[in-house]
Design an enzyme around this catalytic site. Structure first.
Site, PDB file in Angstrom:
ATOM      1  N   GLU A 200      -5.200 -17.961  -6.822  1.00  0.00           N
ATOM      2  CA  GLU A 200      -6.577 -17.475  -6.946  1.00  0.00           C
ATOM      3  C   GLU A 200      -6.782 -16.685  -8.226  1.00  0.00           C
ATOM      4  O   GLU A 200      -7.793 -16.828  -8.909  1.00  0.00           O
ATOM      5  CB  GLU A 200      -6.914 -16.575  -5.754  1.00  0.00           C
ATOM      6  CG  GLU A 200      -6.730 -17.242  -4.415  1.00  0.00           C
ATOM      7  CD  GLU A 200      -6.387 -16.224  -3.355  1.00  0.00           C
ATOM      8  OE1 GLU A 200      -7.230 -16.025  -2.466  1.00  0.00           O
ATOM      9  OE2 GLU A 200      -5.311 -15.624  -3.426  1.00  0.00           O
TER      10      GLU A 200
ATOM     11  N   LYS B  82       2.691   6.411   2.964  1.00  0.00           N
ATOM     12  CA  LYS B  82       2.263   7.801   3.161  1.00  0.00           C
ATOM     13  C   LYS B  82       3.455   8.758   3.184  1.00  0.00           C
ATOM     14  O   LYS B  82       3.673   9.507   4.146  1.00  0.00           O
ATOM     15  CB  LYS B  82       1.451   7.938   4.458  1.00  0.00           C
ATOM     16  CG  LYS B  82       0.109   7.228   4.439  1.00  0.00           C
ATOM     17  CD  LYS B  82      -0.884   7.885   3.510  1.00  0.00           C
ATOM     18  CE  LYS B  82      -2.244   7.209   3.571  1.00  0.00           C
ATOM     19  NZ  LYS B  82      -3.217   7.816   2.646  1.00  0.00           N
TER      20      LYS B  82
ATOM     21  N   ILE C  83      -0.083  -4.678   5.154  1.00  0.00           N
ATOM     22  CA  ILE C  83      -0.068  -3.281   5.576  1.00  0.00           C
ATOM     23  C   ILE C  83       1.105  -3.036   6.520  1.00  0.00           C
ATOM     24  O   ILE C  83       1.828  -2.053   6.395  1.00  0.00           O
ATOM     25  CB  ILE C  83      -1.404  -2.902   6.242  1.00  0.00           C
ATOM     26  CG1 ILE C  83      -2.524  -2.892   5.192  1.00  0.00           C
ATOM     27  CG2 ILE C  83      -1.312  -1.547   6.935  1.00  0.00           C
ATOM     28  CD1 ILE C  83      -3.906  -2.674   5.758  1.00  0.00           C
TER      29      ILE C  83
ATOM     30  N   GLY D  92      -0.634 -12.794  -4.809  1.00  0.00           N
ATOM     31  CA  GLY D  92      -1.658 -11.781  -4.647  1.00  0.00           C
ATOM     32  C   GLY D  92      -1.678 -10.846  -5.843  1.00  0.00           C
ATOM     33  O   GLY D  92      -0.915 -10.995  -6.791  1.00  0.00           O
ATOM     34  N   VAL D  93      -2.559  -9.859  -5.776  1.00  0.00           N
ATOM     35  CA  VAL D  93      -2.737  -8.927  -6.895  1.00  0.00           C
ATOM     36  C   VAL D  93      -2.064  -7.610  -6.564  1.00  0.00           C
ATOM     37  O   VAL D  93      -2.120  -7.130  -5.438  1.00  0.00           O
ATOM     38  CB  VAL D  93      -4.237  -8.698  -7.176  1.00  0.00           C
ATOM     39  CG1 VAL D  93      -4.436  -7.662  -8.266  1.00  0.00           C
ATOM     40  CG2 VAL D  93      -4.896 -10.006  -7.573  1.00  0.00           C
ATOM     41  N   GLY D  94      -1.414  -7.004  -7.566  1.00  0.00           N
ATOM     42  CA  GLY D  94      -0.830  -5.688  -7.358  1.00  0.00           C
ATOM     43  C   GLY D  94       0.516  -5.537  -8.023  1.00  0.00           C
ATOM     44  O   GLY D  94       1.015  -6.439  -8.708  1.00  0.00           O
TER      45      GLY D  94
END
Length: 504
Positions: free
Chosen positions: A294, A408, A364, A269-271
């Site tokens: 991808e 958070k 998440i 994935g991206v990040g």
């Protein structure tokens, strides 16, 4: 901007301004645009269309379109059209803050689906007729073939099915990208499907350019503009810890004989966390690696350059400005090692299973039993979308999900009793990794999975709370197979909404 990239004389005669091209798009149309994760999207026509929509709204005239793409795009596309209140429906993936706000405010309909399903669903007509396709290319050959730019996505499907086509020829994109693409025209709908002849991740099975009936091309727009290049974010300590746990696990699997010495094709994935994993692989001693994924981001270019990665197959790029300059500067080197495919091949579930991909995706939250929520905050607010993570989670050889254990400023635990939304069920999740550690869920029944997740992945601030919930659930739940206390299962989320913290 010259016309040197437009070699077909017929299409040179159709060069117009972005404003003229945008005026060919009418209210209520279904418009399919190129673009995948901030690369290869049209730069000028969407902005001109947004201005025309704003003008129509100022005159009291309704004007919205249904928008389809490959994946997320950029402020010049999703952002501009969302700000203009020009999108009635969006599909299949987005990451724009203005579009996201409108979706979560109930003002924009959003359909979040697996990326491998998009082309098939459109061919089945589930989204109606595609009225207009707006596609960025790097060049048009003499015979009218369209050389894609830095993404392929669903462009083949858009060009096949659209009633009319607008082409943006972007001469900012490197001319040397020609030859990097592999456009396969052998897919079909059931029951006409035939096996896709791809056995190794670097097999070439298609053509280097896109086909399009020239009679459908109603406008050609010349542009010179960069892709959405996100600045590279330095890898933080938490991401490094997560990466370290995963790489140690992969090395352990090699030592046990469950993975070959060069692993299996990687999907990332991206990040920041995936970039940290890629950076860690560069130092791991592993060599001869490959990628069937991808998106290529900075870390994968580094692996190719260093020789750790032999090749990478993808459908688009997500590069920082510096990495993009490196890519353009050494385009000949990368053209021999990178293959860009259509989205229906890069994410094809059967190919992912056939090649045995190792999926590495963000999340998440996850619950005690390995159900993963990768799309919705507190169960109802979309973040971006499922993207291709489900294609690789359900079908890959290994399905890993990575996340810091808290969010958070420590008020949210990423490990919860029950996820507030399920994207990947416990049946599709192999490995959970946080900076606290790694839980291998393979071969474990539900209660053993819960013990592994609590002991290895939960943050110390929440570990005792999770343990208390689990122990009481084992004692008092309706059934003992997958113990839950239904009145409490989502109470952590409600507590955060009420007080700003999941802590009691």
């Amino acid at each position: 901007m010259s016309v040197e990239r437009i070699l077909d004389a017929r299409l040179r005669d159709r060069v117009v301004s972005a404003e003229h091209a945008a005026a060919l798009i009418q209210p209520g149309e279904t418009v399919a645009m190129s673009g995948f994760t901030g690369s290869g999207y049209p730069k000028a026509v969407p902005m001109a269309l947004a201005r025309q929509i704003e003008q129509a709204h100022q005159q009291g005239q309704p004007f919205q379109i249904k928008l389809l793409t490959g994946a997320s795009t950029a402020p010049e596309l999703d952002g501009a059209l969302a700000k203009a209140d020009g999108i009635a429906m969006r599909m299949p993936f987005q990451s724009d803050p203005d579009a996201r706000k409108r979706i979560n405010d109930g003002m924009l309909d959003y359909i979040d689906i697996h990326l491998s399903h998009v082309a098939q669903h459109v061919w089945f007509g589930l989204y109606g007729q595609i009225d207009t396709a707006v596609i960025e290319v790097s060049a048009i050959r003499e015979d009218g073939a369209l050389v894609p730019s830095t993404s392929v996505g669903n462009n083949k499907t858009w060009l096949d099915l659209a009633r009319k086509v607008i082409i943006e020829v972007n001469d900012w994109q490197p001319a040397g990208v020609d030859g990097m693409h592999d456009i396969y025209y052998g897919t079909a709908l059931p029951p006409q499907r035939r096996p896709i002849p791809l056995v190794q991740g670097n097999d070439r099975i298609g053509e280097t350019a896109l086909r399009c009936d020239p009679d459908k091309i109603v406008a050609v727009v010349r542009t010179h503009g960069p892709d959405r290049n996100s600045p590279f974010t330095p890898i933080d300590a938490t991401s490094e810890q997560i990466a370290g746990h995963l790489i140690a696990f992969l090395q352990h699997e090699v030592a046990r004989g469950r993975l070959p010495a060069n692993l299996l094709p990687l999907q990332s994935g991206v990040g920041n966390i995936p970039n940290a994993v890629l950076a860690g692989l560069a130092k791991s001693g592993l060599r001869g690696l490959s990628a069937f994924t991808e998106v290529i981001q900075d870390g994968m270019l580094e692996l190719l350059k260093s020789g750790v990665l032999d090749y990478a197959s993808c459908t688009g790029f997500a590069l920082s400005p510096d990495a993009n300059e490196e890519f353009k500067r050494n385009i000949d080197f990368y053209r021999r090692r990178i293959i860009m495919r259509t989205q229906e091949i890069s994410n094809h579930p059967e190919l992912v299973r056939r090649l045995g991909c190792i999926g590495m995706n963000g999340m998440i939250e996850t619950d005690l039993y390995g159900n993963v929520n990768s799309t919705h905050v507190m169960g109802s607010r979309i973040m971006n979308g499922i993207g291709g993570s489900g294609d690789f989670a359900r079908n890959g050889f290994l399905s890993t999900f990575l996340s810091p254990s808290t969010a958070k400023n420590g008020t949210i635990s990423s490990i919860v009793p029950m996820v507030s939304h399920v994207d990947h069920t416990e049946h599709d999740v192999s490995i959970i990794v946080t900076e606290q550690g790694l839980a291998d869920l393979r071969g474990l029944p539900p209660r053993a999975r819960a013990r592994a997740v609590i002991d290895h992945c939960a943050h110390p601030d929440f570990r005792d709370l999770l343990d208390d919930y689990f122990q009481r659930a084992c004692r008092d739940s309706y059934g003992k197979h997958t113990p839950h206390l239904l009145p409490e299962a989502l109470s952590w989320h409600q507590r955060w909404l009420d007080t700003g913290s999941m802590k009691p």
